[in-house]
Design a protein around this motif. Structure first.
Motif, PDB file in Angstrom:
ATOM      1  N   ASN A  12      38.476  34.552  26.213  1.00 18.15           N
ATOM      2  CA  ASN A  12      40.048  34.394  26.333  1.00 18.15           C
ATOM      3  C   ASN A  12      40.613  35.007  27.691  1.00 18.15           C
ATOM      4  O   ASN A  12      41.466  34.338  27.944  1.00 18.15           O
ATOM      5  CB  ASN A  12      40.542  35.351  25.125  1.00 18.15           C
ATOM      6  CG  ASN A  12      40.105  34.901  23.632  1.00 18.15           C
ATOM      7  OD1 ASN A  12      40.345  33.443  23.613  1.00 18.15           O
ATOM      8  ND2 ASN A  12      39.874  35.587  22.838  1.00 18.15           N
ATOM      9  N   THR A  13      39.892  35.878  28.273  1.00 18.11           N
ATOM     10  CA  THR A  13      40.517  36.467  29.372  1.00 18.11           C
ATOM     11  C   THR A  13      40.261  35.622  30.593  1.00 18.11           C
ATOM     12  O   THR A  13      40.792  35.691  31.706  1.00 18.11           O
ATOM     13  CB  THR A  13      40.131  37.995  29.858  1.00 18.11           C
ATOM     14  OG1 THR A  13      38.901  37.939  29.528  1.00 18.11           O
ATOM     15  CG2 THR A  13      40.642  38.867  28.755  1.00 18.11           C
ATOM     16  N   LEU A  31      35.193  43.612  20.657  1.00 17.57           N
ATOM     17  CA  LEU A  31      35.303  44.749  21.439  1.00 17.57           C
ATOM     18  C   LEU A  31      35.127  44.652  22.884  1.00 17.57           C
ATOM     19  O   LEU A  31      35.942  44.967  23.592  1.00 17.57           O
ATOM     20  CB  LEU A  31      34.877  46.238  20.779  1.00 17.57           C
ATOM     21  CG  LEU A  31      35.317  47.399  21.734  1.00 17.57           C
ATOM     22  CD1 LEU A  31      36.555  47.778  21.630  1.00 17.57           C
ATOM     23  CD2 LEU A  31      34.441  48.624  20.900  1.00 17.57           C
ATOM     24  N   LEU A  32      33.885  44.296  23.171  1.00 17.24           N
ATOM     25  CA  LEU A  32      33.558  44.020  24.478  1.00 17.24           C
ATOM     26  C   LEU A  32      33.859  42.797  24.946  1.00 17.24           C
ATOM     27  O   LEU A  32      34.119  42.935  26.320  1.00 17.24           O
ATOM     28  CB  LEU A  32      32.114  44.110  24.610  1.00 17.24           C
ATOM     29  CG  LEU A  32      31.357  45.468  24.291  1.00 17.24           C
ATOM     30  CD1 LEU A  32      29.739  45.548  24.260  1.00 17.24           C
ATOM     31  CD2 LEU A  32      31.806  46.776  25.207  1.00 17.24           C
ATOM     32  N   GLY A  33      34.229  41.814  24.306  1.00 20.31           N
ATOM     33  CA  GLY A  33      34.412  40.328  24.792  1.00 20.31           C
ATOM     34  C   GLY A  33      35.405  40.391  25.800  1.00 20.31           C
ATOM     35  O   GLY A  33      34.974  39.689  26.722  1.00 20.31           O
ATOM     36  N   PRO A  34      36.344  40.622  25.346  1.00 23.93           N
ATOM     37  CA  PRO A  34      37.850  40.311  26.472  1.00 23.93           C
ATOM     38  C   PRO A  34      37.462  41.095  27.851  1.00 23.93           C
ATOM     39  O   PRO A  34      37.797  40.665  28.797  1.00 23.93           O
ATOM     40  CB  PRO A  34      39.042  40.795  25.797  1.00 23.93           C
ATOM     41  CG  PRO A  34      38.613  40.792  24.431  1.00 23.93           C
ATOM     42  CD  PRO A  34      37.053  40.931  24.196  1.00 23.93           C
ATOM     43  N   THR A  35      37.163  42.477  27.740  1.00 22.36           N
ATOM     44  CA  THR A  35      36.788  43.171  28.950  1.00 22.36           C
ATOM     45  C   THR A  35      35.841  42.717  29.636  1.00 22.36           C
ATOM     46  O   THR A  35      35.956  42.577  31.011  1.00 22.36           O
ATOM     47  CB  THR A  35      36.736  44.952  28.543  1.00 22.36           C
ATOM     48  OG1 THR A  35      37.775  45.022  27.657  1.00 22.36           O
ATOM     49  CG2 THR A  35      36.724  45.560  29.725  1.00 22.36           C
ATOM     50  N   LEU A  36      34.587  42.319  29.096  1.00 18.45           N
ATOM     51  CA  LEU A  36      33.400  41.836  29.908  1.00 18.45           C
ATOM     52  C   LEU A  36      33.868  40.419  30.406  1.00 18.45           C
ATOM     53  O   LEU A  36      33.481  40.231  31.492  1.00 18.45           O
ATOM     54  CB  LEU A  36      32.254  41.569  28.777  1.00 18.45           C
ATOM     55  CG  LEU A  36      30.924  41.049  29.236  1.00 18.45           C
ATOM     56  CD1 LEU A  36      30.500  41.870  30.526  1.00 18.45           C
ATOM     57  CD2 LEU A  36      29.816  41.045  28.262  1.00 18.45           C
ATOM     58  N   GLY A  37      34.506  39.794  29.622  1.00 27.27           N
ATOM     59  CA  GLY A  37      34.965  38.311  30.282  1.00 27.27           C
ATOM     60  C   GLY A  37      35.609  38.458  31.500  1.00 27.27           C
ATOM     61  O   GLY A  37      35.668  38.008  32.440  1.00 27.27           O
ATOM     62  N   GLY A  38      36.890  39.432  31.421  1.00 25.03           N
ATOM     63  CA  GLY A  38      37.782  39.699  32.578  1.00 25.03           C
ATOM     64  C   GLY A  38      36.536  40.324  34.014  1.00 25.03           C
ATOM     65  O   GLY A  38      37.123  40.095  35.112  1.00 25.03           O
ATOM     66  N   MET A  75      46.750  35.353  18.588  1.00 20.33           N
ATOM     67  CA  MET A  75      46.878  36.562  19.638  1.00 20.33           C
ATOM     68  C   MET A  75      45.774  36.828  20.507  1.00 20.33           C
ATOM     69  O   MET A  75      46.202  36.898  21.895  1.00 20.33           O
ATOM     70  CB  MET A  75      47.193  37.804  18.612  1.00 20.33           C
ATOM     71  CG  MET A  75      48.642  37.520  17.748  1.00 20.33           C
ATOM     72  SD  MET A  75      49.955  37.352  18.914  1.00 20.33           S
ATOM     73  CE  MET A  75      50.256  35.738  18.432  1.00 20.33           C
ATOM     74  N   PRO A  76      44.555  36.639  20.311  1.00 21.12           N
ATOM     75  CA  PRO A  76      43.540  36.677  21.355  1.00 21.12           C
ATOM     76  C   PRO A  76      43.713  35.662  22.372  1.00 21.12           C
ATOM     77  O   PRO A  76      43.241  36.069  23.524  1.00 21.12           O
ATOM     78  CB  PRO A  76      42.314  36.571  20.589  1.00 21.12           C
ATOM     79  CG  PRO A  76      42.604  37.087  19.097  1.00 21.12           C
ATOM     80  CD  PRO A  76      43.940  36.601  18.966  1.00 21.12           C
ATOM     81  N   MET A  90      46.786  34.030  23.231  1.00 23.03           N
ATOM     82  CA  MET A  90      48.224  34.168  23.560  1.00 23.03           C
ATOM     83  C   MET A  90      48.486  35.498  24.476  1.00 23.03           C
ATOM     84  O   MET A  90      48.964  35.216  25.651  1.00 23.03           O
ATOM     85  CB  MET A  90      49.316  34.159  22.485  1.00 23.03           C
ATOM     86  CG  MET A  90      49.408  32.802  21.794  1.00 23.03           C
ATOM     87  SD  MET A  90      50.390  31.485  22.560  1.00 23.03           S
ATOM     88  CE  MET A  90      51.999  32.513  22.737  1.00 23.03           C
ATOM     89  N   ILE A  91      48.023  36.465  24.235  1.00 26.68           N
ATOM     90  CA  ILE A  91      48.209  37.881  24.680  1.00 26.68           C
ATOM     91  C   ILE A  91      47.414  37.975  26.230  1.00 26.68           C
ATOM     92  O   ILE A  91      48.427  38.024  27.100  1.00 26.68           O
ATOM     93  CB  ILE A  91      47.882  38.975  24.027  1.00 26.68           C
ATOM     94  CG1 ILE A  91      48.771  39.055  22.855  1.00 26.68           C
ATOM     95  CG2 ILE A  91      48.059  40.394  24.667  1.00 26.68           C
ATOM     96  CD1 ILE A  91      48.456  40.121  21.803  1.00 26.68           C
ATOM     97  N   PRO A  92      46.164  37.667  26.314  1.00 31.66           N
ATOM     98  CA  PRO A  92      45.674  37.750  27.749  1.00 31.66           C
ATOM     99  C   PRO A  92      46.539  36.473  28.757  1.00 31.66           C
ATOM    100  O   PRO A  92      46.418  36.764  29.773  1.00 31.66           O
ATOM    101  CB  PRO A  92      44.322  37.575  27.426  1.00 31.66           C
ATOM    102  CG  PRO A  92      43.859  37.572  26.143  1.00 31.66           C
ATOM    103  CD  PRO A  92      45.262  37.392  25.436  1.00 31.66           C
ATOM    104  N   LEU A  93      46.784  35.443  27.984  1.00 28.16           N
ATOM    105  CA  LEU A  93      47.354  34.262  28.896  1.00 28.16           C
ATOM    106  C   LEU A  93      48.648  34.607  29.496  1.00 28.16           C
ATOM    107  O   LEU A  93      49.089  34.681  30.538  1.00 28.16           O
ATOM    108  CB  LEU A  93      47.401  33.146  28.040  1.00 28.16           C
ATOM    109  CG  LEU A  93      47.669  31.754  28.697  1.00 28.16           C
ATOM    110  CD1 LEU A  93      46.531  31.415  29.377  1.00 28.16           C
ATOM    111  CD2 LEU A  93      47.967  30.668  27.543  1.00 28.16           C
TER     112      LEU A  93
END
Length: 475
Positions: A32-33, A150-157, A283-284, A286-289
């Protein structure tokens, strides 16, 4: 007390299934990120990248109903190894994708593997463990499924900012290879003594319906798809769905027995899950975008902003069961669905002048309320199913969850593209008004789905909700 060889092999099996579940849930959120960075690399608009998420969720939704029959027919070890192979090969193809079309197709292959990891692993655990140990065993397996999002968005970023988006997929390669070796040694080869005849025609109609409706919604976001094609896809999708329903009425062993929908709590819960999750599943995406495209956040910082959502969701788990026992499912779901919709619409207030602490508070509160929604919806859907319908009901529930993710991202992407054309037509125009309008519309759709939960029977007073559910279902 000495640990027996059987207990040791059972423990290793749990770790194997848990790691597979972790891979599946991590890859559902890690991307997502990274969408803006992928878009830049592939020469696409960030607002057209939703197909990458849709392909993964839709592939999982279409294969979940067949996973149990495939495992019974070919054996848990062979199918689990094939699932890991598909997931790993799909990850490799994603990493080296030269175009959005290639990336979307590779994500579908990755989703096809992911669709079988948990159901087949859960089936192996069910047959390897005695009944009294099955619930604790599945509770152990479920923990990595909570850690993945929990880890996905942060790890991806972090990977995007300090390496490249390709590593989001490349990290799956060694995990898949190690998992494959472990599966050959540890996965028992269970298969059914007698395999019931699979409803291939019914499965084909249902899968075609899901694919065509999802593609039609995604086509709304892709302005290059003609309106006539979108309309045809929707019409044929609805025809296939109707044909499946009419066939299931007279078929002796349909893919999903229609007796499921004679259980009021299941029918209301399943339909409510579908429509309520359309809003929350977007939302996962839309929000990071929004944070990256309009507010100037880096991929890593956008991923960090999603941590309060996960933390809020984990903190509220403790109060879900007591709250439902006091107020009842009907009251909790009606009020909470409206609140979730209002919170989604409130993201239209996001702007560069909004204080950081208020953004974090808003995200954390959304995560808590959204988690309560999921817990109550999951429990009310499954709580009254009789034993003969439990397996098919759980499979249909899992399919609805993944389908709603696909439809939610497709619908949000379509609305975002439409509002971008209406409110920011100039090439240099800000997309913020389009995001704001999309959040409001998605919030309204979610809030309106509270009417579905209104169809639950009235609760029998405080402490006596309509039906009972184990705490595990509310976890």
């Amino acid at each position: 007390m000495a640990i027996t060889k059987t207990e040791n092999s059972q423990g290793m099996l749990l770790w194997l299934v848990a790691i597979g579940f972790f891979m599946q849930t991590l890859d559902a959120t890690i991307i997502n990120t990274a969408l803006p960075a992928m878009a830049q690399s592939l020469g696409e608009s960030p607002l057209r990248m939703q197909s990458v998420i849709i392909a993964y969720a839709l592939a999982m939704a279409t294969l979940i109903p067949a996973s149990g029959w495939i495992a019974d027919r070919f054996g848990t070890r062979r199918v689990y190894l094939a699932a890991l192979a598909l997931f790993t090969i799909g990850s490799l193809l994603c990493a080296y994708a030269p175009s959005l079309s290639w990336l979307t197709a590779a994500r579908a292959l990755q989703g096809a593997g992911g669709a079988m990891l948990l159901p087949v692993g859960r089936l192996a655990v069910l047959r390897a463990f005695p009944r009294e140990k099955f619930l604790p065993a599945m509770a152990f397996v479920a923990v990595p499924g909570l850690i993945g999002p929990l880890l996905g968005p942060t790890l991806g970023g972090w990977l995007v900012e300090y390496a490249s988006w390709h590593w989001i997929f490349l990290i799956n390669i060694p995990i898949g290879l190690i998992g494959g070796g472990a599966a050959m040694a540890l996965m028992p080869d269970f298969r059914a003594d007698t395999v019931e005849r699979f409803d291939f025609a019914g499965y084909g109609l249902l899968a075609a319906s899901m694919v065509m409706i999802s593609l039609a919604l995604d086509g709304m976001a892709d302005m290059r798809m003609r309106q006539a094609i979108v309309l045809l896809l929707i019409m044929f999708g609805l025809v296939c769905l109707t044909a499946y329903w009419l066939r299931a009425v007279r078929h002796p062993a349909p893919l999903f027995p229609l007796d499921l929908f004679k259980v009021n709590s299941f029918s209301v819960g399943a339909i409510g899950n579908l429509f309520a999750r359309i809003g929350t599943s977007s939302m996962p995406f839309m929000i990071p975008l929004l944070l990256q495209v309009n507010l100037g956040y880096s991929a890593f910082h956008a991923g960090m902003m999603m941590i309060p959502v996960a933390v809020g969701g984990m903190l509220v788990k403790r109060i879900a069961a007591p709250l439902v026992k006091i107020a009842g499912y009907r009251k909790v779901l009606i009020a909470n669905t409206v609140l979730v919709g209002a919170l989604i619409a409130s993201f239209a207030l996001f702007s560069d002048t909004m204080p950081l602490w208020l953004r974090l508070l808003q995200l954390g509160f959304f995560g808590a309320i959204n988690s309560l929604q999921f817990s109550a919806m999951n429990a009310v859907t499954l709580k009254d199913l009789p034993a003969p319908l439990a397996s098919s009901g759980n499979s249909l529930h899992s399919m609805v969850q993944m389908l709603s993710m696909s439809l939610g991202v497709a619908a949000a992407g379509g609305m975002l593209a439409t509002f971008t054309g209406l409110l920011a037509p100039a090439p240099t125009g800000s997309a913020l008004p389009a995001f704001q309008a999309t959040f409001i519309c998605v919030g309204l759709i979610t809030a309106c789905s509270a009417w579905i939960f209104w169809q639950l029977p009235p609760d029998n007073g405080p402490g006596k909700p309509s039906g009972t559910a184990p705490d595990a279902e509310l976890a």
